[in-house]
Design an enzyme around this catalytic site. Structure first.
Site: not given
Ligand SMILES: *[C@@H]1O[C@H](CO)[C@@H](O)[C@H](O)[C@H]1NC(C)=O
Ligand SMILES: *[C@@H]1O[C@H](CO)[C@@H](O)[C@H](O)[C@H]1NC(C)=O
Ligand SMILES: *[C@@H]1O[C@H](CO)[C@@H](O)[C@H](O)[C@H]1NC(C)=O
Ligand SMILES: *[C@@H]1O[C@H](CO)[C@@H](O)[C@H](O)[C@H]1NC(C)=O
Ligand SMILES: *[C@@H]1O[C@H](CO)[C@@H](O)[C@H](O)[C@H]1NC(C)=O
Ligand SMILES: *[C@@H]1O[C@H](CO)[C@@H](O)[C@H](O)[C@H]1NC(C)=O
Ligand SMILES: *[C@@H]1O[C@H](CO)[C@@H](O)[C@H](O)[C@H]1NC(C)=O
Ligand SMILES: *[C@@H]1O[C@H](CO)[C@@H](O)[C@H](O)[C@H]1NC(C)=O
Ligand SMILES: *[C@@H]1O[C@H](CO)[C@@H](O)[C@H](O)[C@H]1NC(C)=O
Ligand SMILES: *[C@@H]1O[C@H](CO)[C@@H](O)[C@H](O)[C@H]1NC(C)=O
Length: 635
Positions: A187, A267
């Site tokens: 991320e 995710e």
């Protein structure tokens, strides 16, 4: 049966070049795993990943196979796993790949159980793990700037990647192993946009021989993708609960086409994490939340796309491995990483497990038979164990180092635990104490062993502690590292202890004795019996107790009546307890217990109304609205 047989018979053949450009031109006849613009391809055939996250270093290695078998039983065909670098290289250049760190063994078991692996090795991984997986010694390397194009950082990361390659190269799909994808960074677009850094990282993984497809995983927003996507590395997005369509559409809208390929929700959040002292109760999936999970997963599967549940099984932040967030205050992550996940912290399936199983089954059809659940580890109750005070911390301190000014704990080669700063007053002063930049993280203040007050970054800052000393009075500052921040702009500086100068009434205090207390061997403290009978002052106390078991099993150690501290059983650090909750018991895996005698050690920082602990078979959660200690706040 189709589902199982595809997995069981997949044979891997060496194949090296992977990015979308090469993949389009490659011959699949000898490939094991690659992708084209729309599909992951396993031996040339479309392969949808139904994955779940589970990190080996949060699970006792004795239970790895059990948890992996349960993933297959739920209908998953793949597992995502973070690697915690800090656990592998606790000291620069010294590597530990044994026990829970034997990650190669974990991936071998996964392969035996018919699972593919999405490897998420970082080096930054976030994951609510201390400092996102960075080893604390990095903090002391001159010129270090983590997560950036910075020579010292790239050098340390390269050493990690090189060493990891030694362990994991045989386990890549290209070499016949289960690892089909490798994530670069984590991320990164939520943090920054240093493309020179991420491209260097991409090249490092490739150069080290990780010749399976690389991917990035970012939030599903244009700015996250702009910051995080790396040219010629498959771009994926995470999140999307309740609206995976929108998340995927965002990814597809991304204009740098060389990074596009099949869609994976990297995710998909099953529930969420718990934080100490949070206003929220323990995170669990509501009935309507479970409906959303089921319809989202059904949509993703019908979309011919892939998902990875975060988490499938969270496990435990044993020892001092928990990280922390920072919003306006420090919010340390609980020892439990239950996460409300389909397999709970103790590895038992809950309702969400069966909901997801049903959803995958419905998509696969009834001719697909998932393996059944393995036999469950029994639970055991432990009757009340009497805890005896064995040593007061202040009467059993190790050798100190002497410094004119205070230094942070990493400067003394210490990573975790506690650190005590002691100085002898040279004059009479009555005034407020100032501890450098801000409390890192919880600082108990004592004069001559009597507690004067507390600074704690988990409560609103600034805080004021008044101290009144005369010549030869002993001033002690006992600092607890409550977990290095794993997310956000405070990542670059995760020194703990005291950073800056300590002043009293505006004057710098000098001539410190500094005691490192990593508590890696608490037995040292309890071996000299009788010390704790000297209970003058408010010193933290080490307690010891013993119990006998006829049969071993999992249990939850209940610390009701205790305030704040750490528990070890048979030398295993179970992690922190803290009465403020929401966690109220510590998971104690049966594989760490013995038939016959077992030992408990508790380090209690404050005071306790209890002289016993018990093992319970059903855990409870609860927030204690009252903070554990009164705090003096200034406006
Ligand atoms: C990707 O490969 C699969 C399997 O051969 C095929 O069905 C699909 O059409 C391919 N996608 C593209 C965009 O070529
Ligand atoms: C290596 O790591 C494992 C797992 O954390 C631990 O049990 C073991 O004690 C470590 N070994 C050394 C020498 O530190
Ligand atoms: C994306 O494309 C734009 C325009 O072609 C380019 O300026 C930018 O550098 C690219 N970014 C990445 C991460 O490839
Ligand atoms: C999957 O979803 C994406 C994004 O909404 C869409 O572009 C694509 O056509 C869908 N694919 C299938 C097979 O439904
Ligand atoms: C599959 O099995 C379930 C449970 O036994 C049943 O409710 C469902 O109707 C079956 N589906 C089909 C298509 O046979
Ligand atoms: C020290 O200062 C505090 C705060 O100003 C005051 O309340 C206290 O009475 C003082 N104590 C002595 C012994 O002067
Ligand atoms: C602490 O005080 C010493 C002595 O005045 C000074 O040299 C040093 O720069 C100070 N450190 C910080 C971090 O302010
Ligand atoms: C610290 O110790 C040195 C050397 O003993 C002494 O000269 C100095 O005055 C001390 N500083 C304080 C603040 O007591
Ligand atoms: C008891 O503790 C006090 C304060 O730490 C210390 O000064 C004293 O020497 C201790 N007495 C004994 C007998 O250990
Ligand atoms: C201990 O008892 C006191 C008085 O009842 C209470 O205020 C305190 O919260 C208790 N502490 C713990 C850890 O239960």
């Amino acid at each position: 049966m189709k589902f199982i047989s595809v997995l069981a018979t997949s044979t891997a053949i060496v194949f090296a070049a992977f990015d979308i450009v090469n993949a389009a031109a490659a011959s699949y006849s000898s490939s094991s795993f690659t992708y084209n613009a729309t599909d992951f391809l396993l031996d040339g055939k479309p392969f949808q990943m139904f994955a779940g996250q589970m990190d080996p270093q949060r699970i006792p290695h004795q239970y790895w196979r059990d948890r992996l078998q349960k993933a297959r039983a739920m209908g998953l065909n793949s597992i995502s796993s973070y690697i915690f670098w800090d656990q592998l290289e606790t000291t620069k250049g010294i590597w530990n790949f044994t026990g829970e760190n034997n990650v190669a063994q974990y991936f071998k078991i996964a392969q035996e159980e018919g699972l593919k692996i999405l490897l998420r090795p970082g080096s930054y991984i976030c994951g609510e793990h201390a400092w996102g997986g960075f080893p604390p010694w990095l903090m002391e390397e001159p010129g270090m700037v983590v997560r950036s194009y910075n020579k010292p950082f790239l050098a340390a990361t390269k050493a990690y990647i090189t060493r990891l390659a030694q362990e994991l190269k045989p386990l890549l799909a290209s070499n016949g192993g289960p690892i089909v994808l490798v994530q670069v960074e984590n991320e990164y677009g939520s943090y920054s946009d240093d493309h020179q850094y991420t491209e260097a990282l991409r090249d490092m993984w490739k150069a080290a021989g990780f010749n399976v497809p690389l991917y990035t995983n970012d939030g599903a927003g244009q700015s996250y993708l702009d910051g995080g996507v790396i040219p010629n590395v498959l771009a994926e997005v995470d999140g999307g609960g309740g609206d995976p369509q929108a998340a995927f559409a965002q990814r597809n809208k991304y204009t740098n086409k060389s990074s596009l390929g099949p869609l994976l929700d990297g995710e998909y959040y099953t529930t969420w994490l718990d934080l100490w002292g949070s206003d929220s109760p323990h995170q669990v999936t509501s009935a309507s939340g479970a409906k959303t999970v089921m319809s989202d997963l059904a949509w993703i599967m019908n979309n011919k796309s892939s998902f990875s549940l975060y988490m499938f099984h969270g496990g435990t932040n044993f020892g001092f491995q928990a990280g922390a967030d920072w919003s306006t205050v420090l919010t340390p992550v609980t020892t439990s990483y239950d996460y409300g996940a389909p397999l709970d912290e103790s590895g038992r399936p809950n309702k969400l497990f069966y909901d997801i199983q049903k959803t995958i089954q419905a998509y696969m059809g009834n001719s697909t038979v998932f393996p059944s659940l393995p036999k469950e580890t029994p639970m055991v109750a432990i009757p009340s164990v009497k805890m005896t005070p064995m040593a007061s911390l202040f009467n059993s301190l190790p050798q100190p180092v002497k410094r004119k000014q205070v230094v942070n704990m990493e400067a003394l080669g210490q990573a975790d635990g506690y650190i005590l700063y002691r100085t002898i007053s040279s004059k009479t002063t009555n005034g407020t104490l100032d501890l450098g930049d801000y409390p890192r993280d919880r600082v108990l203040v004592y004069v001559n062993g009597k507690r004067q007050g507390l600074f704690d970054a988990t409560y609103p800052l600034p805080q004021i502690v008044n101290v009144n000393v005369k010549p030869n009075d002993v001033l002690d500052l006992l600092v607890e590292n409550q977990g290095r921040i794993n997310y956000g702009p405070r990542i670059p500086d995760q020194r703990k202890g005291i950073v800056g100068n300590v002043t009293l009434d505006g004057n710098i205090l000098e001539n410190w004795s500094i005691y490192s207390l990593p508590l890696s061997n608490p037995s040292e403290f309890v071996s000299s019996k009788g010390k704790a009978s000297n209970t003058t002052g408010d010193s933290p106390i080490f307690y010891q107790g013993h119990f006998n078991l006829k049969a071993v099993g999992d249990t939850f150690l209940d610390t009701k009546g205790w305030t704040k501290g750490v528990v070890w059983v048979n030398g295993y650090n179970l992690g922190r307890y803290w009465m403020i909750g929401p966690q109220q018991q510590l998971y104690l895996p049966g594989c760490w217990l013995h038939k016959g005698q077992n030992e408990i050690i508790i380090f209690e920082l404050e005071n306790t109304n209890s002289t016993t602990v018990t093992g319970v078979t059903t855990r409870t959660w609860g927030n204690n609205a009252n903070p554990d200690v009164p705090i003096t706040k200034s406006s």
